[in-house]
Design an enzyme around this catalytic site. Structure first.
Site, mmCIF file in Angstrom:
data_model
loop_
_atom_site.group_PDB
_atom_site.id
_atom_site.type_symbol
_atom_site.label_atom_id
_atom_site.label_comp_id
_atom_site.label_asym_id
_atom_site.label_seq_id
_atom_site.Cartn_x
_atom_site.Cartn_y
_atom_site.Cartn_z
ATOM 1 N N ASP A 36 93.679 78.269 126.138
ATOM 2 C CA ASP A 36 92.807 79.030 127.031
ATOM 3 C C ASP A 36 92.336 80.313 126.352
ATOM 4 O OD1 ASP A 36 93.053 77.106 128.933
ATOM 5 O OD2 ASP A 36 94.047 78.359 130.434
ATOM 6 N N ARG B 224 87.959 70.431 131.889
ATOM 7 C CA ARG B 224 87.965 71.662 131.096
ATOM 8 C C ARG B 224 87.992 71.369 129.598
ATOM 9 N NH1 ARG B 224 91.900 75.881 134.471
ATOM 10 N NH2 ARG B 224 90.933 75.521 136.504
#
Length: 457
Positions: free
Chosen positions: A281, A331
């Site tokens: 991330d 994602r």
């Protein structure tokens, strides 16, 4: 024993040369170079023989991380700050203080289990919970929506105990990476970190290479009855997390939930007890990041770029290229706000180990995405309209994207099926594009053996 090995500042042996395209000679014809097929990024670098994996720096124009001062990691490390580590305790010692900016090289030899104590003893979730008063059965009883309701977050004795147990685990498995650091897996040793998280927070100039990240799991997910219509269990810990980090190069790593896949998670309060968070991330105003030649497998919420719709404007500039995404639910990435270049990636949307795809790329919160010459494999029955996602404010420009070998307008397919249209123009033009291949046709074969941990020699 904690090892400060041979003087790594000496010229490396040829066996440590960056060997990405085994079938290609170092000498590439001028015609191929002119065509831009991998030009100057990998083995074709004329200086490759003089640079070992540990001192290698990001090539000029290789994505956003090459901007400005570029990304050199610990290339200037002296012998006193060059370490070989094979245990959790050794890794912690080698990292030192997160505020120490002295260049350092950390060679990871073998697989480091983050869930061990300083003596190497294996730690379990029960060990972290011991003495805190936390018990899952008691937590479930305390916050059962039938009696606790769904209008507020858990609070009280059991929530405090859960947080305390989680903090104990975090203290053990979160590795804080200082600026000017290269963390590189030693070839041929199955180098990697299992159960841990590299935290690259508010620091500049970090390189992470040739590592396999697996089984990053939160022993103590929190129940949030207000998350969505039905509530959700939310966990902490990404395998690698960037928070306010700049100039980061992640190269030739593998990310996976294995051996515990989400399909084995139980359900409580009717919702999956999710123990995994992100794989890699990039949030909290992180900027100037290049992610290349990695493999992302067997994971749900894989890469988040921007932690919220109000993350930092003018930052979150990220390049993703020559990565393989397979067995990914969503994602890949989810993008917010930033200028993100996604090129020459391979997406296989086949369901793997129970991980069924929702979408690949999500552009939201006015994100400015350029998706160029990527290759999607979509199985029979799969819908091209579901390869993208958005909130109606994001953009996806670009061309040359292939689906099962055919040039496809992904945005047009998505917009035809959705009321929240993705825009097709962006406010920037990518220029840091070393290695860009204008055709995606050969990417599945090319990236099959040139991505992920264990490839570099």
């Amino acid at each position: 024993m904690f090892d400060r090995p041979l003087k790594d500042s000496s010229v490396a042996a040829p066996s440590h040369r960056r060997s990405l395209r085994k079938r290609r000679a170092l000498a590439v014809s001028a015609a191929v170079v002119a065509a831009g097929a991998g030009a100057g990024v990998f083995v074709m670098n004329a200086n490759a023989d003089a640079v070992d994996l540990y001192h290698q720096t990001l090539t000029a124009k290789d994505g956003w991380a090459a901007s400005g001062t570029g990304t050199t990691g610990g290339a200037k490390a002296d012998s006193a700050h060059t370490f070989t580590v094979s245990t959790r305790a050794q890794l912690v010692k080698a990292l030192g203080s997160a505020s120490d900016t002295t260049p350092r090289i950390i060679k990871v030899k073998g697989t480091i289990d983050a869930n061990t104590d300083d003596s190497g003893k294996k730690l379990t979730c029960a060990d972290y919970a011991s003495g805190t008063g936390y018990a899952l059965s008691a937590y479930l009883k305390a916050y059962d929506p039938a009696t606790y309701g769904r209008s507020k977050l858990p609070a009280g004795t059991q929530e405090k105990a859960r947080a305390a147990a989680q903090a104990r685990q975090a203290k053990n498995i979160v590795f804080k990476v200082p600026a000017n650091t290269s963390i590189v897996g030693v070839p041929g040793t199955n180098a990697g970190i299992t159960g841990g998280m590299l935290q690259i927070q508010n620091v500049d100039n970090v390189i992470v290479r040739n590592l396999a990240f697996s089984a990053t799991e939160d022993c103590f997910p929190q129940w949030d009855p207000t998350d969505g219509d039905d509530g959700n269990w939310n966990s902490d810990y990404d395998s690698v997390t960037l928070r306010g980090a700049t100039h980061v190069w992640a190269d030739h790593n593998t990310f996976t939930d294995a051996p515990h896949f989400d399909k084995a998670n139980p359900k409580y309060f009717g919702r999956e007890y999710q123990i995994h968070d992100g794989a890699l991330d990039i949030t909290k105003g992180s900027d100037l990041v290049t992610v290349e030649r990695n493999r992302f497998t067997d994971h749900d919420k894989t890469m988040l770029i921007g932690s919220s719709d109000t993350d930092s404007t003018g930052k979150l500039r990220v390049s993703l290229h020559h990565n393989v995404w397979k067995g990914i639910v969503q994602r890949a990435p989810l993008t917010r706000i930033g200028q993100v270049h996604i090129y020459n990636n391979v997406y296989d949307t086949t369901t793997v180990d129970g991980y069924a795809p929702l979408y690949s790329i999500n552009s939201r919160a006015k994100a400015q995405v350029v998706a160029q010459a990527n290759y999607w494999t979509v199985p029979s029955g799969g819908k091209v309209a579901k390869l993208l996602s958005g909130d109606g404010t994001g953009s996806v420009a670009g061309s040359g994207n292939l689906v099962n070998g055919t040039v496809t307008d992904l945005v047009a397919a998505y917009n035809a099926a959705s009321s929240k249209k993705i825009k097709t123009t962006v406010n920037w033009t990518p220029t840091l594009t070393a290695g860009l291949e204008t055709s995606a046709k050969n990417l599945p074969a090319e990236l099959a053996d040139t991505t992920g941990a264990g490839v570099l020699k």
